[in-house]
Design an enzyme around this catalytic site. Structure first.
Site, short mmCIF file in Angstrom:
data_model
loop_
_atom_site.label_atom_id
_atom_site.label_comp_id
_atom_site.label_asym_id
_atom_site.label_seq_id
_atom_site.Cartn_x
_atom_site.Cartn_y
_atom_site.Cartn_z
CE LYS A 120 -4.41 -1.53 1.81
NZ LYS A 120 -5.29 -1.30 2.91
CE LYS A 207 -5.68 -7.85 -2.30
NZ LYS A 207 -5.66 -7.40 -0.97
CE LYS A 210 -13.71 -2.57 -0.32
NZ LYS A 210 -13.61 -2.20 1.43
P1 AMP Z 1 -11.11 -4.81 2.67
O1 AMP Z 1 -12.00 -4.41 1.54
O2 AMP Z 1 -9.79 -4.68 2.71
O3 AMP Z 1 -11.72 -4.01 3.89
O4 AMP Z 1 -11.46 -6.26 2.99
C1 AMP Z 1 -12.56 -6.56 3.54
C2 AMP Z 1 -12.46 -8.35 3.63
O5 AMP Z 1 -12.56 -8.78 2.06
C3 AMP Z 1 -11.08 -8.95 4.18
O6 AMP Z 1 -11.69 -10.01 4.88
C4 AMP Z 1 -10.28 -9.25 3.10
O7 AMP Z 1 -9.61 -10.60 3.16
C5 AMP Z 1 -11.62 -9.86 1.98
N1 AMP Z 1 -10.88 -9.57 0.67
C6 AMP Z 1 -10.70 -8.41 0.20
N2 AMP Z 1 -10.18 -8.70 -1.25
C7 AMP Z 1 -10.40 -9.98 -1.50
C8 AMP Z 1 -10.08 -10.78 -2.59
N3 AMP Z 1 -9.67 -10.56 -3.64
N4 AMP Z 1 -10.35 -12.27 -2.40
C9 AMP Z 1 -10.86 -12.67 -1.43
N5 AMP Z 1 -11.02 -12.04 -0.35
C10 AMP Z 1 -10.86 -10.58 -0.31
#
Ligand code: AMP
Ligand code: TRP
Length: 344
Positions: A120, A207, A210
């Protein structure tokens, strides 16, 4: 219901999601879908982690609407705020207070190993905020403030949960006494399902995220049927038919990703999905994947839209959730302060 669960259950889930736009299929399959399946078996606390969101710049009006949107997404996916706690992190000040205490337990060397910070912060590390660097310490505070035993997340969060375990055992060594042996439980990561790491639709080695500048790289929970169909149709693939075994997908990251998504959406194993499609080309596989993705996501996005018509109700859910979260958090923090020797 919540009151009796607070005191009764030994196992407890905590998980969080950041209110930063573009919730996508990776968030749903890697995290939210598992939360929905677990909530009836284990008392669960889900937080919209707005303190984490401000570790990178946020526009105030967008932060508020993203908080509404993520809350709506969780509820539209099936989380029941009457049985689980749903709240936004900044409303429970104990998170920030415990994070400071953990800053004085966590070692710089441990944080220097965190790969997500390196990704990041990128090349301009000197310019990253101290908050982004200390982000995993706040995450440890989130989990341990509720003495959570289980933390369902996607694969990318594994290292942060290991750090929370290190902070918990270090705190226990420094401060537990004969009456309070092992004050903090070491939380277990729960990383399961067929899609623990959903990859970009444009590049199977990256990956799904967002913040990817290409909207075509992800399926957003708010995408229309047409957008879902278009993005899957355009998703990168290769010219070969689908193989019989998973071993044959080693060098085919895009094919593996689409098959994992199909398996996860249909609650199958990847082997079951392979036996359904082996020998077929993407031209017959993709339309099936499109139908399945629309069938799953379309009801969620229409329910989200309905919920977002009444943001006052969403804010009430968050406020009630914060009241319940505080009931658990306050006594834990008080106990922590006593163990440290603060005059309280
Ligand atoms: P965040 O959007 O970073 O707050 O992530 C929220 C949840 O979504 C966390 O448990 C992450 O591990 C999961 N997550 C985010 N991106 C992915 C992805 N590409 N594949 C699987 N899980 C994800
Ligand atoms: N760091 C997590 C993410 O980016 C979100 C999060 C914050 C979290 N606190 C948490 C997840 C506590 C699980 C438990 O995805």
């Amino acid at each position: 219901m919540i009151n009796s669960q607070l005191t009764k259950s030994k196992n407890r889930i905590f998980s969080g999601i950041q209110p930063t736009g573009n919730l996508h299929l990776g968030n749903y399959l890697g995290a939210i879908k598992n939360w929905v399946n677990l909530q009836s078996d284990i008392f669960s606390i889900f937080s919209i982690v707005d303190l984490h969101a401000i570790t990178v710049p946020q526009k105030p009006s967008e932060l508020k609407s993203s908080t509404h949107e993520v809350t709506a997404a969780i509820i539209a996916s099936g989380i029941d705020p009457k049985n689980s706690i749903v709240f936004n992190q900044s409303s429970v000040k104990e998170h920030a207070e415990l994070a400071w205490i953990f800053n004085c337990v966590c070692r710089i060397g441990w944080l220097n190993r965190m790969t997500q910070f390196k990704e990041k912060a990128g090349k301009n590390r000197e310019n990253a905020t101290v908050g982004l660097y200390g982000y995993p310490v706040l995450m440890a505070a989130d989990i341990l403030l509720y003495k959570a035993t289980h933390v369902p997340v996607g694969e990318d969060q594994k290292q942060h949960i290991e750090l929370a375990r290190d902070i918990a055992s270090s705190f226990n060594n420094m401060f537990s006494n004969d009456n309070d042996k092992d004050f903090f439980t070491l939380p277990e990561p729960q990383i399961f399902g067929q899609a623990t790491r959903v990859m970009s639709l444009r590049d199977g080695t990256k990956k799904m995220s967002k913040s990817d500048s290409s909207d075509a790289s992800r399926i957003n929970l708010t995408d229309t049927k047409e957008e879902i169909a278009y993005k899957i149709k355009k998703a990168k693939t290769d010219p070969y038919p689908l193989p019989e075994t998973i071993k044959d997908l080693n060098e085919r990251p895009e094919a593996l990703n689409l098959l994992n998504i199909y398996a996860s959406l249909s609650n199958q194993t990847i082997d079951q999905t392979l036996s359904q499609f082996s020998g077929k080309g993407f031209s017959s596989f993709k339309p099936e994947l499109i139908d399945l993705a629309i069938e799953t996501l379309n009801p969620i996005s229409s329910e989200m839209r309905k919920l977002l018509d009444n943001t006052a109700e969403i804010e009430k859910i968050l406020r009630d959730g914060a009241d319940n979260a505080r009931k658990i958090a306050k006594p834990v923090l008080k106990h922590v302060k006593e163990l440290i020797g603060f005059v309280i």
